[in-house]
Motif scaffolding. Structure first.
Motif, PDB file in Angstrom:
ATOM      1  N   ALA A  49       0.851  -1.196   0.000  1.00 19.52           N
ATOM      2  CA  ALA A  49       0.000   0.000   0.000  1.00 19.52           C
ATOM      3  C   ALA A  49       0.881   1.238   0.000  1.00 19.52           C
ATOM      4  O   ALA A  49       2.026   1.195   0.458  1.00 19.52           O
ATOM      5  N   THR A  50       0.331   2.338  -0.502  1.00 21.79           N
ATOM      6  CA  THR A  50       1.060   3.590  -0.514  1.00 21.79           C
ATOM      7  C   THR A  50       0.090   4.748  -0.377  1.00 21.79           C
ATOM      8  O   THR A  50      -1.099   4.623  -0.725  1.00 21.79           O
ATOM      9  N   MET A  51       0.596   5.872   0.122  1.00 19.29           N
ATOM     10  CA  MET A  51      -0.265   7.021   0.367  1.00 19.29           C
ATOM     11  C   MET A  51       0.559   8.294   0.383  1.00 19.29           C
ATOM     12  O   MET A  51       1.669   8.302   0.917  1.00 19.29           O
ATOM     13  N   ARG A  52       0.028   9.364  -0.190  1.00 13.00           N
ATOM     14  CA  ARG A  52       0.636  10.674  -0.009  1.00 13.00           C
ATOM     15  C   ARG A  52       0.527  11.058   1.452  1.00 13.00           C
ATOM     16  O   ARG A  52      -0.434  10.697   2.117  1.00 13.00           O
ATOM     17  N   ALA A  61      -2.241  -3.016  -3.297  1.00 16.24           N
ATOM     18  CA  ALA A  61      -2.072  -4.217  -4.109  1.00 16.24           C
ATOM     19  C   ALA A  61      -3.411  -4.942  -4.190  1.00 16.24           C
ATOM     20  O   ALA A  61      -4.198  -4.914  -3.235  1.00 16.24           O
ATOM     21  N   ASP A  62      -3.656  -5.591  -5.303  1.00 21.30           N
ATOM     22  CA  ASP A  62      -4.928  -6.304  -5.475  1.00 21.30           C
ATOM     23  C   ASP A  62      -5.133  -7.357  -4.389  1.00 21.30           C
ATOM     24  O   ASP A  62      -6.268  -7.600  -3.960  1.00 21.30           O
ATOM     25  N   SER A  63      -4.058  -7.945  -3.934  1.00 20.41           N
ATOM     26  CA  SER A  63      -4.147  -9.024  -2.954  1.00 20.41           C
ATOM     27  C   SER A  63      -4.627  -8.560  -1.580  1.00 20.41           C
ATOM     28  O   SER A  63      -5.068  -9.382  -0.768  1.00 20.41           O
ATOM     29  N   VAL A  64      -4.542  -7.255  -1.319  1.00 20.59           N
ATOM     30  CA  VAL A  64      -4.936  -6.749  -0.003  1.00 20.59           C
ATOM     31  C   VAL A  64      -6.101  -5.774  -0.073  1.00 20.59           C
ATOM     32  O   VAL A  64      -6.618  -5.356   0.972  1.00 20.59           O
ATOM     33  N   LYS A  65      -6.503  -5.416  -1.277  1.00 22.87           N
ATOM     34  CA  LYS A  65      -7.561  -4.423  -1.442  1.00 22.87           C
ATOM     35  C   LYS A  65      -8.833  -4.892  -0.748  1.00 22.87           C
ATOM     36  O   LYS A  65      -9.260  -6.041  -0.889  1.00 22.87           O
ATOM     37  N   GLY A  66      -9.424  -4.004   0.033  1.00 23.77           N
ATOM     38  CA  GLY A  66     -10.638  -4.339   0.766  1.00 23.77           C
ATOM     39  C   GLY A  66     -10.376  -4.933   2.133  1.00 23.77           C
ATOM     40  O   GLY A  66     -11.301  -5.049   2.946  1.00 23.77           O
ATOM     41  N   ARG A  67      -9.132  -5.335   2.389  1.00 23.85           N
ATOM     42  CA  ARG A  67      -8.781  -5.912   3.701  1.00 23.85           C
ATOM     43  C   ARG A  67      -7.822  -5.026   4.487  1.00 23.85           C
ATOM     44  O   ARG A  67      -7.880  -4.978   5.710  1.00 23.85           O
ATOM     45  N   PHE A  68      -6.909  -4.354   3.791  1.00 22.44           N
ATOM     46  CA  PHE A  68      -5.911  -3.509   4.430  1.00 22.44           C
ATOM     47  C   PHE A  68      -6.255  -2.037   4.194  1.00 22.44           C
ATOM     48  O   PHE A  68      -6.773  -1.666   3.133  1.00 22.44           O
ATOM     49  N   ASP A  73      -1.222   9.693  10.979  1.00 27.02           N
ATOM     50  CA  ASP A  73      -1.496  10.652  12.042  1.00 27.02           C
ATOM     51  C   ASP A  73      -0.396  11.691  11.956  1.00 27.02           C
ATOM     52  O   ASP A  73       0.740  11.445  12.366  1.00 27.02           O
ATOM     53  N   ASN A  74      -0.723  12.856  11.402  1.00 28.60           N
ATOM     54  CA  ASN A  74       0.300  13.880  11.200  1.00 28.60           C
ATOM     55  C   ASN A  74       0.905  14.352  12.508  1.00 28.60           C
ATOM     56  O   ASN A  74       2.102  14.631  12.591  1.00 28.60           O
ATOM     57  N   ALA A  75       0.091  14.464  13.522  1.00 29.97           N
ATOM     58  CA  ALA A  75       0.594  14.964  14.804  1.00 29.97           C
ATOM     59  C   ALA A  75       1.655  14.027  15.385  1.00 29.97           C
ATOM     60  O   ALA A  75       2.577  14.478  16.069  1.00 29.97           O
ATOM     61  N   LYS A  76       1.523  12.749  15.093  1.00 29.84           N
ATOM     62  CA  LYS A  76       2.479  11.768  15.621  1.00 29.84           C
ATOM     63  C   LYS A  76       3.528  11.374  14.597  1.00 29.84           C
ATOM     64  O   LYS A  76       4.399  10.553  14.903  1.00 29.84           O
ATOM     65  N   ASN A  77       3.430  11.935  13.397  1.00 39.11           N
ATOM     66  CA  ASN A  77       4.363  11.574  12.323  1.00 39.11           C
ATOM     67  C   ASN A  77       4.399  10.058  12.131  1.00 39.11           C
ATOM     68  O   ASN A  77       5.478   9.458  11.989  1.00 39.11           O
ATOM     69  N   THR A  78       3.242   9.468  12.127  1.00 43.85           N
ATOM     70  CA  THR A  78       3.133   8.016  12.087  1.00 43.85           C
ATOM     71  C   THR A  78       2.160   7.588  11.000  1.00 43.85           C
ATOM     72  O   THR A  78       1.110   8.219  10.815  1.00 43.85           O
ATOM     73  N   VAL A  79       2.516   6.531  10.297  1.00 44.50           N
ATOM     74  CA  VAL A  79       1.627   5.929   9.309  1.00 44.50           C
ATOM     75  C   VAL A  79       1.258   4.535   9.803  1.00 44.50           C
ATOM     76  O   VAL A  79       2.061   3.874  10.466  1.00 44.50           O
ATOM     77  N   TYR A  80       0.046   4.119   9.500  1.00 44.97           N
ATOM     78  CA  TYR A  80      -0.471   2.851   9.979  1.00 44.97           C
ATOM     79  C   TYR A  80      -0.864   1.943   8.814  1.00 44.97           C
ATOM     80  O   TYR A  80      -1.165   2.421   7.720  1.00 44.97           O
ATOM     81  N   LEU A  81      -0.875   0.657   9.098  1.00 46.73           N
ATOM     82  CA  LEU A  81      -1.444  -0.300   8.156  1.00 46.73           C
ATOM     83  C   LEU A  81      -2.375  -1.203   8.959  1.00 46.73           C
ATOM     84  O   LEU A  81      -1.917  -2.042   9.736  1.00 46.73           O
ATOM     85  N   GLN A  82      -3.667  -0.974   8.790  1.00 45.24           N
ATOM     86  CA  GLN A  82      -4.663  -1.814   9.440  1.00 45.24           C
ATOM     87  C   GLN A  82      -4.911  -3.022   8.556  1.00 45.24           C
ATOM     88  O   GLN A  82      -5.273  -2.871   7.384  1.00 45.24           O
TER      89      GLN A  82
END
Length: 124
Positions: A49-52, A61-68, A73-82
């Motif tokens: 996965a990728t994000m601006r 990726a097609d294999s994770v679409k709909g699941r991931f 969180d800009n305040a924490k300078n953190t990116v997540y992958l659920q």
């Protein structure tokens, strides 16, 4: 320089969920893109996965679409992958990566900085 530190990996049963975190520090300014990749044992590293950083655009990726879901969180300078509805095929080391630039890409060669990775193991 930019430092990326992943956390949140572990062992989970099939059908379960995990949330990975990636804390960014250092020269994290300007336009950049955050990505998640994974590498299973004996296989090449692949895009997940990728994000601006603004959160305006994301790809999966097609294999994770709909699941991931990738988020930040800009305040924490953190990116997540659920990660939901996990399957044994999702077992891999998951890496966070940062790319200087505006456009999200799926090629690992476009990313400038990488974390150390976090292991995700899904049991059947």
């Amino acid at each position: 320089q930019v430092q990326l530190v992943e956390s949140g990996g572990g062992l989970v049963q099939a059908g379960g969920s995990l949330r990975l975190s990636c804390a960014a520090s250092g020269r994290t300014f300007g336009s950049y893109v955050m990505g998640w990749f994974r590498q299973a044992s004996g296989k090449e590293r692949e895009f997940v996965a990728t994000m601006r950083w603004t959160g305006s655009t994301s790809y999966y990726a097609d294999s994770v679409k709909g699941r991931f879901t990738i988020s930040r969180d800009n305040a924490k300078n953190t990116v997540y992958l659920q990660m939901n509805s996990l399957t044994p095929e999702d077992t891999a080391v998951y890496y966070c990566a940062l790319r200087r630039g505006w456009e999200p890409t799926m090629s690992l060669h476009d990313y400038d900085y990488w974390g150390q990775g976090t292991q995700v193991t899904v049991s059947s």
